[in-house]
Design an enzyme around this catalytic site. Structure first.
Site, short mmCIF file in Angstrom:
data_model
loop_
_atom_site.label_atom_id
_atom_site.label_comp_id
_atom_site.label_asym_id
_atom_site.label_seq_id
_atom_site.Cartn_x
_atom_site.Cartn_y
_atom_site.Cartn_z
CB VAL A 66 -2.07 1.88 -3.02
CG1 VAL A 66 -3.35 2.71 -2.96
CG2 VAL A 66 -2.37 0.46 -3.46
CG HIS B 275 -2.16 -0.86 0.94
ND1 HIS B 275 -3.19 -0.48 0.13
CD2 HIS B 275 -2.46 -2.10 1.37
CE1 HIS B 275 -4.08 -1.44 0.08
NE2 HIS B 275 -3.67 -2.44 0.81
CG ASP B 276 3.43 2.69 3.10
OD1 ASP B 276 2.27 3.17 3.18
OD2 ASP B 276 4.16 2.55 4.09
#
Length: 79
Positions: free
Chosen positions: A78, A74-75
């Site tokens: 995204v 996610h870091d």
């Protein structure tokens, strides 16, 4: 009654092509900024430190590696 044949329209042909083009452009940008030896000069022991920390966390909680992988995804992907 004769059934109408589904013929592709210009929209159904171009939309997927534009999506693929946009996706590969984004993928190329993200790949070009990665480096295996990014911390080699500033923190040469970082891989060992991270490996030991993840192993220690996994010994305490077996779901820790999966949670960390999700966090990194996610870091990095995204944002």
């Amino acid at each position: 009654m004769e059934r109408k044949r589904n013929t592709p329209t210009i929209h159904t042909i171009i939309s997927p092509l534009l999506f693929i083009l946009a996706f590969t452009s984004i993928l190329e940008l993200s790949i070009s900024t990665l480096s295996f030896d990014f911390y080699a000069g500033s923190c040469p022991n970082v891989e060992l430190l991270v490996r030991n920390t993840v192993r220690s966390a996994a010994a305490f909680d077996q779901t820790a590696p999966a949670k960390l992988l999700r966090l990194v995804f996610h870091d990095c992907m995204v944002e």
